[in-house]
Design a protein around this motif. Sequence first.
Motif, mmCIF file in Angstrom:
data_model
loop_
_atom_site.group_PDB
_atom_site.id
_atom_site.type_symbol
_atom_site.label_atom_id
_atom_site.label_comp_id
_atom_site.label_asym_id
_atom_site.label_seq_id
_atom_site.Cartn_x
_atom_site.Cartn_y
_atom_site.Cartn_z
ATOM 1 N N ASN A 175 0.597 -1.141 -0.006
ATOM 2 C CA ASN A 175 -0.073 -0.123 -0.083
ATOM 3 C C ASN A 175 0.925 1.320 0.050
ATOM 4 O O ASN A 175 0.178 2.097 -0.025
ATOM 5 N N ALA A 176 2.110 1.152 0.190
ATOM 6 C CA ALA A 176 2.967 2.298 0.205
ATOM 7 C C ALA A 176 3.004 3.169 -1.058
ATOM 8 O O ALA A 176 2.960 2.591 -2.347
ATOM 9 N N GLN A 177 3.352 4.439 -0.900
ATOM 10 C CA GLN A 177 3.335 5.178 -2.210
ATOM 11 C C GLN A 177 4.759 5.645 -2.534
ATOM 12 O O GLN A 177 5.343 6.604 -2.056
ATOM 13 N N MET A 178 5.654 4.379 -3.019
ATOM 14 C CA MET A 178 6.982 4.758 -3.316
ATOM 15 C C MET A 178 6.823 3.824 -4.723
ATOM 16 O O MET A 178 6.154 3.132 -4.966
ATOM 17 N N LEU A 200 8.545 1.383 -7.612
ATOM 18 C CA LEU A 200 8.683 -0.115 -7.526
ATOM 19 C C LEU A 200 9.793 -0.514 -7.160
ATOM 20 O O LEU A 200 9.953 -1.437 -6.383
ATOM 21 N N ASN A 201 11.003 0.078 -7.515
ATOM 22 C CA ASN A 201 12.365 -0.162 -7.116
ATOM 23 C C ASN A 201 12.366 -0.183 -5.679
ATOM 24 O O ASN A 201 13.171 -0.969 -4.940
ATOM 25 N N GLU A 202 11.996 0.780 -4.867
ATOM 26 C CA GLU A 202 12.085 0.995 -3.587
ATOM 27 C C GLU A 202 11.290 -0.191 -2.926
ATOM 28 O O GLU A 202 11.922 -0.869 -1.729
ATOM 29 N N LYS A 203 10.147 -0.419 -3.332
ATOM 30 C CA LYS A 203 9.467 -1.737 -2.820
ATOM 31 C C LYS A 203 10.308 -2.863 -2.935
ATOM 32 O O LYS A 203 10.128 -3.769 -1.852
ATOM 33 N N GLY A 204 10.785 -3.172 -3.930
ATOM 34 C CA GLY A 204 11.746 -4.308 -4.291
ATOM 35 C C GLY A 204 13.122 -4.283 -3.302
ATOM 36 O O GLY A 204 13.317 -5.366 -2.737
ATOM 37 N N TYR A 205 13.262 -2.933 -2.891
ATOM 38 C CA TYR A 205 14.754 -3.027 -1.849
ATOM 39 C C TYR A 205 14.119 -3.482 -0.763
ATOM 40 O O TYR A 205 14.851 -4.276 0.008
ATOM 41 N N TYR A 206 13.024 -3.108 -0.146
ATOM 42 C CA TYR A 206 12.537 -3.257 1.174
ATOM 43 C C TYR A 206 12.104 -4.950 1.116
ATOM 44 O O TYR A 206 12.089 -5.356 2.298
ATOM 45 N N PHE A 207 11.581 -5.472 0.079
ATOM 46 C CA PHE A 207 11.084 -6.847 0.042
ATOM 47 C C PHE A 207 12.292 -7.621 0.401
ATOM 48 O O PHE A 207 12.411 -8.662 0.837
ATOM 49 N N LEU A 221 15.308 3.515 5.530
ATOM 50 C CA LEU A 221 14.580 4.130 6.014
ATOM 51 C C LEU A 221 15.082 5.581 6.485
ATOM 52 O O LEU A 221 14.334 6.489 6.542
ATOM 53 N N TRP A 222 16.293 5.699 6.791
ATOM 54 C CA TRP A 222 16.829 6.926 7.226
ATOM 55 C C TRP A 222 16.719 8.008 6.008
ATOM 56 O O TRP A 222 16.402 9.010 6.168
ATOM 57 N N ASN A 223 17.058 7.480 4.653
ATOM 58 C CA ASN A 223 16.956 8.084 3.528
ATOM 59 C C ASN A 223 15.514 8.199 3.124
ATOM 60 O O ASN A 223 15.502 8.951 2.005
ATOM 61 N N ALA A 224 14.672 7.398 3.527
ATOM 62 C CA ALA A 224 13.325 7.349 2.733
ATOM 63 C C ALA A 224 12.715 8.558 2.758
ATOM 64 O O ALA A 224 12.497 9.249 3.865
ATOM 65 N N ALA A 225 11.784 9.154 1.846
ATOM 66 C CA ALA A 225 10.866 10.196 1.878
ATOM 67 C C ALA A 225 9.598 9.666 2.308
ATOM 68 O O ALA A 225 8.484 9.787 1.598
ATOM 69 N N ILE A 226 9.233 9.243 3.665
ATOM 70 C CA ILE A 226 8.313 8.695 4.181
ATOM 71 C C ILE A 226 8.094 9.363 5.619
ATOM 72 O O ILE A 226 9.159 9.966 6.078
ATOM 73 N N THR A 227 6.876 9.319 6.089
ATOM 74 C CA THR A 227 6.817 10.161 7.553
ATOM 75 C C THR A 227 7.558 9.089 8.483
ATOM 76 O O THR A 227 7.818 8.048 8.273
ATOM 77 N N ASP A 228 7.838 9.667 9.656
ATOM 78 C CA ASP A 228 8.419 8.867 10.680
ATOM 79 C C ASP A 228 7.591 7.931 11.264
ATOM 80 O O ASP A 228 8.128 6.795 11.503
ATOM 81 N N SER A 229 6.223 7.970 11.360
ATOM 82 C CA SER A 229 5.420 6.902 11.866
ATOM 83 C C SER A 229 5.467 5.706 10.786
ATOM 84 O O SER A 229 5.695 4.574 11.301
ATOM 85 N N GLU A 230 5.615 5.898 9.671
ATOM 86 C CA GLU A 230 5.762 4.916 8.323
ATOM 87 C C GLU A 230 7.311 4.149 8.731
ATOM 88 O O GLU A 230 7.468 2.888 8.711
ATOM 89 N N LYS A 231 8.191 4.973 9.004
ATOM 90 C CA LYS A 231 9.509 4.656 9.344
ATOM 91 C C LYS A 231 9.610 3.387 10.381
ATOM 92 O O LYS A 231 9.971 2.230 10.393
#
Length: 124
Positions: free
Chosen positions: A14-17, A19-26, A75-85
């Motif tokens: 459900n994240a708004q990022m 596909l390459n970022e999603k692949g990294y976290y997966f 996560l430190w460099n991600a452009a997401i909110t702190d709660s998402e991190k």
Amino acid sequence: MLVGAAVYLIGLWNAQMQLNEKGYYFTILMYGLFSAISLQKSVRDRLEDIPVTGLYYMLCWLSLGLAIGLLAVGLWNAAITDSEKGFYAMAFLLSLFGAIAVQKNVRDLQAAFRHEPLTQPLQS
């Protein structure tokens, strides 16, 4: 383990990022789960005097550290909110803990079923 991994993956889906970022976290999740299970097995093998090479043992520790470190850097460099991190970090750590617990319990059950039950009562 399943709860942590499922929550992590649902959040990732459900994240708004990109596909390459999603692949990294997966990939980090899969690498972390594998390294945690491998480390738990090698630690347990050493405790039970089953041979484990020092190199493999150190690689297990290094792999787990790298998985946690890569997640932290991502996560430190991600452009997401702190709660998402925080959500991703906690779901990741819950998954790792669950993987270790599942591996330990499976091994304990296997050890318990290998021993035959007592057929005669113990005499004092």
